[in-house]
Design a protein around this motif. Structure first.
Motif, PDB file in Angstrom:
ATOM      1  N   MET A  99       0.831  -1.187   0.000  1.00  0.00           N
ATOM      2  CA  MET A  99       0.000   0.000   0.000  1.00  0.00           C
ATOM      3  C   MET A  99       0.869   1.243   0.000  1.00  0.00           C
ATOM      4  N   VAL A 100       1.904   1.276   0.847  1.00  0.00           N
ATOM      5  CA  VAL A 100       2.776   2.444   0.905  1.00  0.00           C
ATOM      6  C   VAL A 100       3.575   2.560  -0.390  1.00  0.00           C
ATOM      7  N   ALA A 101       4.182   1.452  -0.830  1.00  0.00           N
ATOM      8  CA  ALA A 101       4.981   1.474  -2.057  1.00  0.00           C
ATOM      9  C   ALA A 101       4.117   1.826  -3.265  1.00  0.00           C
ATOM     10  N   TRP A 102       2.923   1.277  -3.315  1.00  0.00           N
ATOM     11  CA  TRP A 102       2.010   1.553  -4.421  1.00  0.00           C
ATOM     12  C   TRP A 102       1.665   3.042  -4.462  1.00  0.00           C
ATOM     13  N   SER A 103       1.332   3.619  -3.316  1.00  0.00           N
ATOM     14  CA  SER A 103       0.971   5.035  -3.254  1.00  0.00           C
ATOM     15  C   SER A 103       2.151   5.922  -3.632  1.00  0.00           C
ATOM     16  N   ALA A 104       3.330   5.605  -3.106  1.00  0.00           N
ATOM     17  CA  ALA A 104       4.518   6.404  -3.413  1.00  0.00           C
ATOM     18  C   ALA A 104       4.878   6.313  -4.887  1.00  0.00           C
ATOM     19  N   THR A 105       4.748   5.133  -5.476  1.00  0.00           N
ATOM     20  CA  THR A 105       5.052   4.962  -6.898  1.00  0.00           C
ATOM     21  C   THR A 105       4.105   5.784  -7.755  1.00  0.00           C
ATOM     22  N   ARG A 106       2.819   5.706  -7.451  1.00  0.00           N
ATOM     23  CA  ARG A 106       1.843   6.499  -8.214  1.00  0.00           C
ATOM     24  C   ARG A 106       2.134   7.981  -8.078  1.00  0.00           C
ATOM     25  N   ALA A 107       2.450   8.428  -6.866  1.00  0.00           N
ATOM     26  CA  ALA A 107       2.738   9.850  -6.651  1.00  0.00           C
ATOM     27  C   ALA A 107       3.989  10.271  -7.414  1.00  0.00           C
ATOM     28  N   ALA A 108       5.017   9.432  -7.399  1.00  0.00           N
ATOM     29  CA  ALA A 108       6.266   9.744  -8.102  1.00  0.00           C
ATOM     30  C   ALA A 108       6.039   9.832  -9.613  1.00  0.00           C
ATOM     31  N   LEU A 109       5.094   9.061 -10.118  1.00  0.00           N
ATOM     32  CA  LEU A 109       4.780   9.079 -11.548  1.00  0.00           C
ATOM     33  C   LEU A 109       3.800  10.192 -11.913  1.00  0.00           C
ATOM     34  N   GLY A 110       3.366  10.956 -10.913  1.00  0.00           N
ATOM     35  CA  GLY A 110       2.423  12.040 -11.164  1.00  0.00           C
ATOM     36  C   GLY A 110       0.991  11.578 -11.320  1.00  0.00           C
ATOM     37  N   LEU A 111       0.707  10.362 -10.868  1.00  0.00           N
ATOM     38  CA  LEU A 111      -0.646   9.813 -10.954  1.00  0.00           C
ATOM     39  C   LEU A 111      -1.404  10.101  -9.660  1.00  0.00           C
ATOM     40  N   PRO A 112      -2.713  10.248  -9.744  1.00  0.00           N
ATOM     41  CA  PRO A 112      -3.490  10.532  -8.531  1.00  0.00           C
ATOM     42  C   PRO A 112      -3.571   9.329  -7.601  1.00  0.00           C
ATOM     43  N   LEU A 113      -3.806   9.621  -6.339  1.00  0.00           N
ATOM     44  CA  LEU A 113      -4.071   8.576  -5.344  1.00  0.00           C
ATOM     45  C   LEU A 113      -5.580   8.559  -5.130  1.00  0.00           C
ATOM     46  N   TYR A 114      -6.181   7.401  -5.280  1.00  0.00           N
ATOM     47  CA  TYR A 114      -7.624   7.263  -5.102  1.00  0.00           C
ATOM     48  C   TYR A 114      -7.917   6.668  -3.738  1.00  0.00           C
ATOM     49  N   LEU A 115      -8.759   7.344  -3.001  1.00  0.00           N
ATOM     50  CA  LEU A 115      -9.184   6.859  -1.686  1.00  0.00           C
ATOM     51  C   LEU A 115     -10.597   6.315  -1.819  1.00  0.00           C
ATOM     52  N   ASN A 116     -10.704   5.002  -1.968  1.00  0.00           N
ATOM     53  CA  ASN A 116     -12.018   4.384  -2.073  1.00  0.00           C
ATOM     54  C   ASN A 116     -12.786   4.578  -0.780  1.00  0.00           C
ATOM     55  N   ASP A 117     -14.001   5.027  -0.931  1.00  0.00           N
ATOM     56  CA  ASP A 117     -14.891   5.277   0.217  1.00  0.00           C
ATOM     57  C   ASP A 117     -14.237   6.174   1.262  1.00  0.00           C
ATOM     58  N   GLY A 118     -13.462   7.145   0.793  1.00  0.00           N
ATOM     59  CA  GLY A 118     -12.882   8.143   1.684  1.00  0.00           C
ATOM     60  C   GLY A 118     -11.578   7.733   2.341  1.00  0.00           C
ATOM     61  N   GLY A 119     -11.108   6.514   2.105  1.00  0.00           N
ATOM     62  CA  GLY A 119      -9.841   6.072   2.686  1.00  0.00           C
ATOM     63  C   GLY A 119      -9.909   5.811   4.180  1.00  0.00           C
ATOM     64  N   HIS A 120     -11.085   5.495   4.671  1.00  0.00           N
ATOM     65  CA  HIS A 120     -11.245   5.254   6.112  1.00  0.00           C
ATOM     66  C   HIS A 120     -10.910   3.819   6.511  1.00  0.00           C
ATOM     67  N   GLN A 121     -10.595   2.963   5.534  1.00  0.00           N
ATOM     68  CA  GLN A 121     -10.254   1.575   5.839  1.00  0.00           C
ATOM     69  C   GLN A 121      -8.963   1.539   6.651  1.00  0.00           C
ATOM     70  N   ILE A 122      -8.881   0.587   7.537  1.00  0.00           N
ATOM     71  CA  ILE A 122      -7.728   0.451   8.426  1.00  0.00           C
ATOM     72  C   ILE A 122      -6.861  -0.719   7.972  1.00  0.00           C
ATOM     73  N   ARG A 123      -5.557  -0.506   7.965  1.00  0.00           N
ATOM     74  CA  ARG A 123      -4.598  -1.560   7.630  1.00  0.00           C
ATOM     75  C   ARG A 123      -3.496  -1.574   8.684  1.00  0.00           C
ATOM     76  N   ASP A 124      -2.957  -2.744   8.919  1.00  0.00           N
ATOM     77  CA  ASP A 124      -1.786  -2.898   9.766  1.00  0.00           C
ATOM     78  C   ASP A 124      -0.609  -3.015   8.808  1.00  0.00           C
ATOM     79  N   LEU A 125       0.212  -1.990   8.726  1.00  0.00           N
ATOM     80  CA  LEU A 125       1.301  -1.949   7.747  1.00  0.00           C
ATOM     81  C   LEU A 125       2.547  -2.584   8.342  1.00  0.00           C
TER      82      LEU A 125
END
Length: 102
Positions: free
Chosen positions: A1-27
């Protein structure tokens, strides 16, 4: 999740927060997962049952996106709504639910 988000951001792609991004993850770092796996393989008491590897620290997806945004200030963070649709599944596989009624 972190690597995916950072990669998209580095490529200038948007980050999509499904349903507001309120889901919880243990990273958990991949090295911690690998170490736990090796230890479980050699531990007699780990032979039965299930072991969950985690930090015990809840992280909301939107908080991760905000942290990524600090490193990539031009990244667009967009809230979306995702709902599963069975239309293509039913058309391609000619499948309908037999057991799931919810």
């Amino acid at each position: 999740m972190v690597a995916w988000s950072a990669t998209r951001a580095a490529l200038g792609l948007p980050l999509y927060l499904n349903d507001g991004g309120h889901q919880i993850r243990d990273l958990v770092h991949v090295d911690d997962i690998a170490e736990a796996t090796v230890r479980a393989l050699v531990s007699p008491s780990a032979r039965t049952g299930t072991l969950n590897v985690g930090t015990g620290i809840p992280n909301a997806i939107r908080e991760v996106a905000a942290l990524v945004g600090k490193h990539f200030p031009n990244v667009e963070i967009t809230e979306t709504s995702y709902r599963f649709h069975r239309t293509r599944l039913e058309r391609v596989l000619t499948q309908t639910s037999k057991r799931s009624t919810i």
